[in-house]
Design a protein around this motif. Structure first.
Motif, PDB file in Angstrom:
ATOM      1  N   ARG A  47      -1.164  -6.077   0.957  1.00  0.00           N
ATOM      2  CA  ARG A  47      -1.638  -5.439  -0.268  1.00  0.00           C
ATOM      3  C   ARG A  47      -2.805  -6.203  -0.892  1.00  0.00           C
ATOM      4  NH1 ARG A  47       2.332  -1.721  -1.920  1.00  0.00           N
ATOM      5  NH2 ARG A  47       4.136  -1.791  -0.520  1.00  0.00           N
ATOM      6  N   VAL A  48      -3.620  -5.475  -1.613  1.00  0.00           N
ATOM      7  CA  VAL A  48      -4.770  -6.061  -2.289  1.00  0.00           C
ATOM      8  C   VAL A  48      -4.280  -7.065  -3.337  1.00  0.00           C
ATOM      9  CG1 VAL A  48      -6.778  -5.584  -3.750  1.00  0.00           C
ATOM     10  CG2 VAL A  48      -6.150  -3.985  -1.932  1.00  0.00           C
ATOM     11  N   ARG A  49      -4.894  -8.250  -3.368  1.00  0.00           N
ATOM     12  CA  ARG A  49      -4.545  -9.236  -4.396  1.00  0.00           C
ATOM     13  C   ARG A  49      -5.285  -8.879  -5.678  1.00  0.00           C
ATOM     14  NH1 ARG A  49      -2.062 -13.905  -4.838  1.00  0.00           N
ATOM     15  NH2 ARG A  49      -1.706 -14.067  -2.601  1.00  0.00           N
ATOM     16  N   SER A  50      -4.725  -7.953  -6.407  1.00  0.00           N
ATOM     17  CA  SER A  50      -5.340  -7.465  -7.633  1.00  0.00           C
ATOM     18  C   SER A  50      -4.277  -6.792  -8.483  1.00  0.00           C
ATOM     19  CB  SER A  50      -6.458  -6.464  -7.306  1.00  0.00           C
ATOM     20  OG  SER A  50      -6.916  -5.812  -8.469  1.00  0.00           O
ATOM     21  N   SER A  51      -4.391  -6.932  -9.790  1.00  0.00           N
ATOM     22  CA  SER A  51      -3.516  -6.179 -10.684  1.00  0.00           C
ATOM     23  C   SER A  51      -4.201  -4.911 -11.181  1.00  0.00           C
ATOM     24  CB  SER A  51      -3.110  -7.047 -11.889  1.00  0.00           C
ATOM     25  OG  SER A  51      -4.255  -7.471 -12.611  1.00  0.00           O
ATOM     26  N   PHE A  52      -5.430  -4.686 -10.754  1.00  0.00           N
ATOM     27  CA  PHE A  52      -6.190  -3.504 -11.168  1.00  0.00           C
ATOM     28  C   PHE A  52      -6.187  -2.458 -10.063  1.00  0.00           C
ATOM     29  CE2 PHE A  52     -10.361  -1.300 -11.823  1.00  0.00           C
ATOM     30  CZ  PHE A  52     -10.061  -0.711 -13.039  1.00  0.00           C
ATOM     31  N   VAL A  53      -6.713  -2.794  -8.893  1.00  0.00           N
ATOM     32  CA  VAL A  53      -6.670  -1.896  -7.740  1.00  0.00           C
ATOM     33  C   VAL A  53      -5.320  -2.061  -7.058  1.00  0.00           C
ATOM     34  CG1 VAL A  53      -7.662  -1.360  -5.497  1.00  0.00           C
ATOM     35  CG2 VAL A  53      -9.162  -1.970  -7.405  1.00  0.00           C
ATOM     36  N   HIS A  54      -4.544  -1.003  -7.029  1.00  0.00           N
ATOM     37  CA  HIS A  54      -3.218  -1.026  -6.416  1.00  0.00           C
ATOM     38  C   HIS A  54      -3.347  -0.415  -5.020  1.00  0.00           C
ATOM     39  CE1 HIS A  54       1.193   0.471  -6.372  1.00  0.00           C
ATOM     40  NE2 HIS A  54       1.163  -0.814  -6.075  1.00  0.00           N
ATOM     41  N   GLY A  55      -3.663  -1.268  -4.064  1.00  0.00           N
ATOM     42  CA  GLY A  55      -3.974  -0.737  -2.740  1.00  0.00           C
ATOM     43  C   GLY A  55      -3.582  -1.674  -1.618  1.00  0.00           C
ATOM     44  N   PHE A  56      -4.175  -1.419  -0.457  1.00  0.00           N
ATOM     45  CA  PHE A  56      -3.785  -2.099   0.776  1.00  0.00           C
ATOM     46  C   PHE A  56      -5.023  -2.602   1.505  1.00  0.00           C
ATOM     47  CE2 PHE A  56      -0.836   1.251  -0.263  1.00  0.00           C
ATOM     48  CZ  PHE A  56       0.413   0.659  -0.121  1.00  0.00           C
ATOM     49  N   THR A  57      -4.861  -3.724   2.193  1.00  0.00           N
ATOM     50  CA  THR A  57      -5.919  -4.215   3.069  1.00  0.00           C
ATOM     51  C   THR A  57      -5.613  -3.913   4.530  1.00  0.00           C
ATOM     52  OG1 THR A  57      -4.893  -6.408   3.198  1.00  0.00           O
ATOM     53  CG2 THR A  57      -6.536  -6.052   1.471  1.00  0.00           C
ATOM     54  N   HIS A  58      -4.316  -3.823   4.894  1.00  0.00           N
ATOM     55  CA  HIS A  58      -3.930  -3.536   6.274  1.00  0.00           C
ATOM     56  C   HIS A  58      -2.609  -2.776   6.298  1.00  0.00           C
ATOM     57  CE1 HIS A  58      -6.991  -6.262   7.871  1.00  0.00           C
ATOM     58  NE2 HIS A  58      -6.586  -7.159   6.996  1.00  0.00           N
ATOM     59  N   LEU A  59      -2.507  -1.828   7.228  1.00  0.00           N
ATOM     60  CA  LEU A  59      -1.236  -1.164   7.530  1.00  0.00           C
ATOM     61  C   LEU A  59      -1.178  -0.929   9.041  1.00  0.00           C
ATOM     62  CD1 LEU A  59       1.431   0.139   6.692  1.00  0.00           C
ATOM     63  CD2 LEU A  59       0.188   2.312   6.429  1.00  0.00           C
ATOM     64  N   PRO A  60      -0.498  -1.827   9.773  1.00  0.00           N
ATOM     65  CA  PRO A  60      -0.398  -1.654  11.237  1.00  0.00           C
ATOM     66  C   PRO A  60       0.577  -0.533  11.600  1.00  0.00           C
ATOM     67  CG  PRO A  60       0.050  -3.937  10.524  1.00  0.00           C
ATOM     68  CD  PRO A  60       0.140  -3.060   9.328  1.00  0.00           C
ATOM     69  N   VAL A  61       0.103   0.438  12.356  1.00  0.00           N
ATOM     70  CA  VAL A  61       0.947   1.557  12.772  1.00  0.00           C
ATOM     71  C   VAL A  61       0.717   1.857  14.248  1.00  0.00           C
ATOM     72  CG1 VAL A  61       0.910   2.601  10.455  1.00  0.00           C
ATOM     73  CG2 VAL A  61      -0.777   3.310  12.167  1.00  0.00           C
ATOM     74  N   ARG A  62       1.589   2.700  14.790  1.00  0.00           N
ATOM     75  CA  ARG A  62       1.470   3.138  16.181  1.00  0.00           C
ATOM     76  C   ARG A  62       1.828   4.618  16.251  1.00  0.00           C
ATOM     77  NH1 ARG A  62       5.323   0.259  18.339  1.00  0.00           N
ATOM     78  NH2 ARG A  62       4.021  -1.552  18.816  1.00  0.00           N
TER      79      ARG A  62
END
Length: 423
Positions: free
Chosen positions: A405-420
């Motif tokens: 997850r993004v290290r932020s309290s403002f943008v609530h998001g993701f930096t990576h999501l590994p899937v297959r």
């Protein structure tokens, strides 16, 4: 027991959160978001101290009020004369003025009448004729991205899908060269980064150099379009409107940041958060496959569930009262939309992910009132097309590892999501 938070701390359990001193709770610590424990913290604040005097040790934040209930946030949102967004008073984020940086002026960080005048310039971008014209283009691009994904091997959904699709749409909105669209992603990321809250963020001088590069690029586009007939892209709209054509460079930079972040981070986070939510709730995925007509209400539920921007700041322009607390002129308030979207006083079963939820639009992910997100219908369109095409292609996608997850309290998001993709 030492319950002080730090960037090295392990995820805090619900029991630990309940045992913390109420006075020491600081929701703006981004570690809560990295650990995904912020929901438990907000649950306690809504119950015990919904308008909470918080303190951040970070320079430039300091003391602020955390507003965590739906109704209290609506009280603030509907009284913009008392609770200002203006950049000169601090703007829309808790950080007053990052050291070594210049304060950016943008219309979301303005009060009426200037806010209303500048917002009207760009609001036609989301008009229905534009949406109708873009749908086939968005679908073509979405099909190409999904068809190009590997089968049976791990890949990063954030990079291969969320960033690609939002980058292409953002380039379309600005009529920006598609082959250089990753510049927009980079500028969006540095615009919302801060070294004081994220050790991995660029230094202030690097961040400002990147934003000046952005301004230089967009000045060339401005100069091209101001001398050409008006076109239906954001740069041309700004260049030709009497309201915005005489903006200072810093005001142009600020509005570019607003439009890039608004068109990138929010949709990107929701494209990833939506897949994660559906895969973690297989009953809802089964429900959607049985009735694809639910895709519209599912998207609205995903937007509530993810809440891609966790808060907006306001600054009190006078002494007032909110939720039984005395707010003083000059106090800053964080309107925690992420908390409001889990408030059971307004939303039934808010901690359940329900794609056919009654009254699904009862959420604050897009804000409310004069500052409601200009591009929310564009986001809806992109998400709807993504899920319509995803359902046609993939019977089984699995999460390979925990998301980052993004290290932020403002943008609530993701930096990576590994899937297959299994099939």
């Amino acid at each position: 027991m030492d319950l002080t938070r730090s960037t090295e701390a392990a995820p805090t359990s619900r029991a630990q959160i309940e045992a913390m001193s109420l006075e020491g709770i600081n929701p703006a610590d981004p570690q809560w978001f990295v650990d995904d424990t912020i929901g438990d913290l907000f649950q306690r604040l809504r119950r015990e101290d919904p308008v909470h005097r918080s303190h951040s040790p970070v320079e430039g934040i300091g003391d602020y009020w955390s507003v965590t209930r739906y109704r209290d946030i609506m009280q603030v949102e509907t009284h913009h004369d008392i609770y200002s967004s203006d950049w000169s008073l601090g703007g829309i984020t808790l950080m007053d003025f990052p050291p070594g940086e210049q304060q950016l002026q943008m219309f979301i960080a303005m009060d009426p009448p200037r806010h209303d005048e500048q917002r009207k310039v760009v609001s036609p971008i989301a008009a229905q004729p534009n949406l109708d014209g873009w749908e086939s283009l968005i679908r073509e691009r979405t099909c190409k991205v999904l068809d190009g994904l590997p089968r049976g091997e791990t890949f990063d959904w954030v990079d291969r899908v969320s960033i690609e699709l939002t980058g292409m749409m953002l380039a379309t909105l600005f009529d920006f060269p598609q082959e250089e669209r990753r510049k927009l992603t980079y500028w969006s990321d540095i615009a919302t980064s801060n070294k004081l809250t994220n050790p991995d963020a660029p230094e202030p001088e690097v961040r400002m150099a990147g934003l000046r590069e952005m301004l230089g690029y967009f000045m060339k586009l401005w100069n091209e379009r101001v001398n050409a007939p008006p076109r239906p892209d954001l740069v041309s709209m700004l260049a030709h409107s009497p309201t915005t054509r005489d903006m200072t460079p810093m005001e142009y930079m600020g509005n570019l940041v607003l439009l890039i972040v608004g068109g990138n981070d929010t949709t990107r986070s929701t494209m990833t958060g939506g897949l994660l939510a559906m895969l973690r709730h297989p009953g809802e995925m089964k429900k959607l496959r049985a009735d694809p007509s639910l895709v519209g209400s599912m998207i609205t539920e995903i937007i509530r569930w993810q809440t891609p921007l966790a808060y907006m700041r306001r600054t009190a322009t006078q002494d007032t009262e909110l939720g039984g607390k005395q707010i003083r002129k000059g106090d800053k308030l964080a309107l925690w939309y992420l908390s409001a979207n889990r408030d059971d006083a307004m939303i039934k079963d808010p901690y359940k992910f329900i794609i056919d939820r009654p009254m699904p639009r009862l959420h604050l992910s897009f804000g409310f009132g004069i500052h409601r997100c200009v591009g929310n219908r564009i986001a809806d369109l992109q998400l709807r097309v993504l899920w319509e095409e995803l359902l046609k292609r993939f019977d089984n996608i699995e999460i390979v590892d925990e998301p980052k997850r993004v290290r932020s309290s403002f943008v609530h998001g993701f930096t990576h999501l590994p899937v297959r993709i299994v099939n």
